[in-house]
Enzyme design. Structure first.
Site, PDB file in Angstrom:
ATOM      1  N   SER A  50       0.849  -1.200   0.000  1.00 46.75           N
ATOM      2  CA  SER A  50       0.000   0.000   0.000  1.00 46.75           C
ATOM      3  C   SER A  50       0.882   1.248   0.000  1.00 46.75           C
ATOM      4  CB  SER A  50      -0.885   0.006   1.248  1.00 46.75           C
ATOM      5  OG  SER A  50      -0.074   0.212   2.399  1.00 46.75           O
ATOM      6  N   ASP A  82      -1.171  -1.785  -4.005  1.00 46.99           N
ATOM      7  CA  ASP A  82      -2.536  -1.831  -3.469  1.00 46.99           C
ATOM      8  C   ASP A  82      -3.071  -0.393  -3.353  1.00 46.99           C
ATOM      9  OD1 ASP A  82      -4.748  -3.078  -2.297  1.00 46.99           O
ATOM     10  OD2 ASP A  82      -3.910  -2.975  -0.269  1.00 46.99           O
ATOM     11  N   GLY A 181     -10.418  -3.396   7.336  1.00 49.16           N
ATOM     12  CA  GLY A 181     -10.237  -3.325   8.786  1.00 49.16           C
ATOM     13  C   GLY A 181     -10.955  -4.415   9.555  1.00 49.16           C
ATOM     14  N   HIS A 211     -11.752  -6.958  -2.049  1.00 49.09           N
ATOM     15  CA  HIS A 211     -11.012  -6.244  -0.992  1.00 49.09           C
ATOM     16  C   HIS A 211     -11.745  -6.451   0.332  1.00 49.09           C
ATOM     17  CE1 HIS A 211      -8.099  -3.578  -3.175  1.00 49.09           C
ATOM     18  NE2 HIS A 211      -8.716  -4.203  -4.151  1.00 49.09           N
ATOM     19  N   GLY A 212     -11.041  -6.136   1.411  1.00 49.20           N
ATOM     20  CA  GLY A 212     -11.691  -6.224   2.725  1.00 49.20           C
ATOM     21  C   GLY A 212     -12.139  -7.639   3.038  1.00 49.20           C
ATOM     22  N   SER A 214     -10.703 -10.009   4.958  1.00 50.15           N
ATOM     23  CA  SER A 214     -10.279 -10.677   6.195  1.00 50.15           C
ATOM     24  C   SER A 214     -11.492 -11.174   6.977  1.00 50.15           C
ATOM     25  CB  SER A 214      -9.468  -9.721   7.073  1.00 50.15           C
ATOM     26  OG  SER A 214      -8.135  -9.645   6.612  1.00 50.15           O
ATOM     27  N   ARG A 260      -2.386  -8.812  10.484  1.00 51.59           N
ATOM     28  CA  ARG A 260      -2.100  -7.891  11.597  1.00 51.59           C
ATOM     29  C   ARG A 260      -2.524  -8.499  12.926  1.00 51.59           C
ATOM     30  NH1 ARG A 260      -3.809  -1.855   9.315  1.00 51.59           N
ATOM     31  NH2 ARG A 260      -2.570  -1.987   7.429  1.00 51.59           N
ATOM     32  N   ARG A 281      14.463 -10.387  17.938  1.00 47.17           N
ATOM     33  CA  ARG A 281      14.327 -11.666  17.246  1.00 47.17           C
ATOM     34  C   ARG A 281      13.474 -12.645  18.032  1.00 47.17           C
ATOM     35  NH1 ARG A 281      20.710 -12.259  16.417  1.00 47.17           N
ATOM     36  NH2 ARG A 281      20.472 -11.713  18.623  1.00 47.17           N
TER      37      ARG A 281
HETATM   38  P1  13P Z   1      -8.749  -6.424   5.137  1.00 44.89           P
HETATM   39  O1  13P Z   1      -8.694  -5.179   5.961  1.00 44.89           O
HETATM   40  O2  13P Z   1     -10.086  -7.090   5.249  1.00 44.89           O
HETATM   41  O3  13P Z   1      -7.639  -7.358   5.429  1.00 44.89           O
HETATM   42  O4  13P Z   1      -8.617  -5.997   3.595  1.00 44.89           O
HETATM   43  C1  13P Z   1      -7.355  -5.709   3.049  1.00 44.89           C
HETATM   44  C2  13P Z   1      -7.449  -5.088   1.708  1.00 44.89           C
HETATM   45  O5  13P Z   1      -8.479  -5.048   1.072  1.00 44.89           O
HETATM   46  C3  13P Z   1      -6.217  -4.517   1.141  1.00 44.89           C
HETATM   47  O6  13P Z   1      -6.439  -3.872  -0.062  1.00 44.89           O
HETATM   48  O1  G3H Z   2      -6.351  -1.354   1.974  1.00 43.46           O
HETATM   49  C1  G3H Z   2      -5.930  -1.344   3.114  1.00 43.46           C
HETATM   50  C2  G3H Z   2      -4.804  -2.212   3.492  1.00 43.46           C
HETATM   51  O2  G3H Z   2      -5.145  -2.927   4.653  1.00 43.46           O
HETATM   52  C3  G3H Z   2      -3.545  -1.408   3.657  1.00 43.46           C
HETATM   53  O3  G3H Z   2      -3.592  -0.670   4.806  1.00 43.46           O
HETATM   54  O4  G3H Z   2      -2.988   1.634   4.084  1.00 43.46           O
HETATM   55  O5  G3H Z   2      -2.730   0.891   6.470  1.00 43.46           O
HETATM   56  O6  G3H Z   2      -1.185   0.032   4.704  1.00 43.46           O
HETATM   57  P1  G3H Z   2      -2.556   0.553   5.031  1.00 43.46           P
HETATM   58 ZN    ZN Z   3      -8.275  -2.887  -0.244  1.00 48.98          ZN
END
Ligand code: 13P
Ligand code: G3H
Ligand code: ZN
Length: 309
Positions: A50, A82, A181, A211-212, A214, A260, A281
């Site tokens: 990102s 990304d 998130g 996307h999104g 998780s 994360r 480590r």
């Molecule tokens: P999550 O926050 O659901 O892991 O999505 C990540 C994402 O879409 C990154 O582009």
């Molecule tokens: O799209 C969101 C991803 O989780 C990347 O997040 O912009 O905090 O690196 P970030």
């Molecule tokens: Zn995304």
């Protein structure tokens, strides 16, 4: 073993009942955990960076770390930008050696989104790089509830067809109810599968991106909270819903939050159980293993649950 585009991996995955994991990377331990899992599972892989990751780790470090991962594992890996927000960052990544870029024009009106996406596609394709774009807005926690709001924010199937035809984009991120998130839904999780099916029917040759994606697994949220975290009410996309999406054209599944949570849970646990340790480590090693475990879980149980990868 090389940096590759998504062309071949998407062509194989489209309509084949499995998807490619696109995992966000920010440092060496995250990269190593992901690639070690992908190697063991023999899975195709997208590592994505990102704008925040570029700022945190600096692009040159991330590119070299991914190149090192290719040498170390012998894997083919796609290095993807990304959520590139404009032409300049996409161009920079193409010039830096990325093999795939996302131009995220979703905040613009359709015509403007088409214009900037086309500009990126023209430049990227001239340099052998593939492009992902986004149409529709990822709903926030409030937005998915009301039908009116859904129609205003989610991807409109006919627009998706027009968008792909006019831009020549290689893959399309769709908005069907996911969001970024750890707080994706307030009540019962909902994704608009009818909309996804309509989009896929209109552009069957276009790999779709979720996307999104998780799942915010309870075990990891609970572990964070048990060891001093404060992540109340977190909720992700149930893994069964990702499995369903994969059946309707979704070839790329974006995962950052789950990494994360896995990493943070492990570091929190380590600090509480070993207050005497201060060698990075000692806690980054277990954190790297936690990343590896999460990615292996995703590949086995979600991305390649069909076993067809
Ligand atoms: P999550 O926050 O659901 O892991 O999505 C990540 C994402 O879409 C990154 O582009
Ligand atoms: O799209 C969101 C991803 O989780 C990347 O997040 O912009 O905090 O690196 P970030
Ligand atoms: Zn995304």
């Amino acid at each position: 073993m090389a940096l590759v585009t998504t062309k071949e991996m998407f062509a194989k995955a489209l309509n084949a009942d499995y998807a490619i994991g696109a995992f966000n990377v920010n440092n060496m331990e995250i990269i190593q955990g992901i690639v070690d899992a992908a190697k063991e599972e023999q899975a195709p892989l997208i590592l994505q960076v990102s704008a925040g990751a570029r700022k945190y780790a600096k692009p040159a470090y991330l590119v070299k770390l991914v190149e090192a991962a290719i040498i170390d594992t012998g894997l083919d890996i796609c290095l993807h930008l990304d959520h590139g927000e404009d032409f300049d960052i996409c161009k920079k990544c193409v010039d830096d050696g990325f093999t795939s870029v996302m131009i995220d024009g979703s905040k613009h009106p359709l015509e403007e989104n088409i214009r900037i996406t086309k500009e990126v596609v023209d430049y990227a394709h001239d340099h052998g790089v593939v492009v992902e774009a986004e149409l529709g807005k990822l709903a926030g926690i409030e937005d998915a509830v009301k039908v009116d709001a859904r129609n205003a924010t989610f991807t409109v199937p006919e627009e998706a067809a027009e968008f792909v035809a006019k831009t020549g984009v290689d893959s399309l991120a769709v908005a069907i109810g996911t969001s970024h998130g750890a707080y994706k839904f307030k009540g019962t999780p909902y994704l608009d599968f009818e909309r996804l099916k309509e989009i896929h029917a209109l552009i069957p040759e276009t790999p779709l991106v979720l996307h999104g994606a998780s799942s915010v697994l309870k075990e990891f949220v609970d572990r964070c909270n048990e060891y001093g975290g404060k992540i109340p009410g977190a909720q992700g996309v149930p893994e069964e819903m990702i499995l369903e999406a994969v059946k309707h054209g979704v070839c790329k599944v974006n995962i950052d939050t789950d990494l994360r949570l896995a990493m943070t849970a492990e570091i929190r646990r380590y600090f509480i159980e070993h207050p005497e340790d201060f060698d990075p480590r000692k806690y980054l090693g277990p954190a790297r293993n936690a990343i590896k475990g999460m990615v292996a879980h995703k590949i086995r149980n979600v991305l390649n649950a069909s076993g067809k990868m």
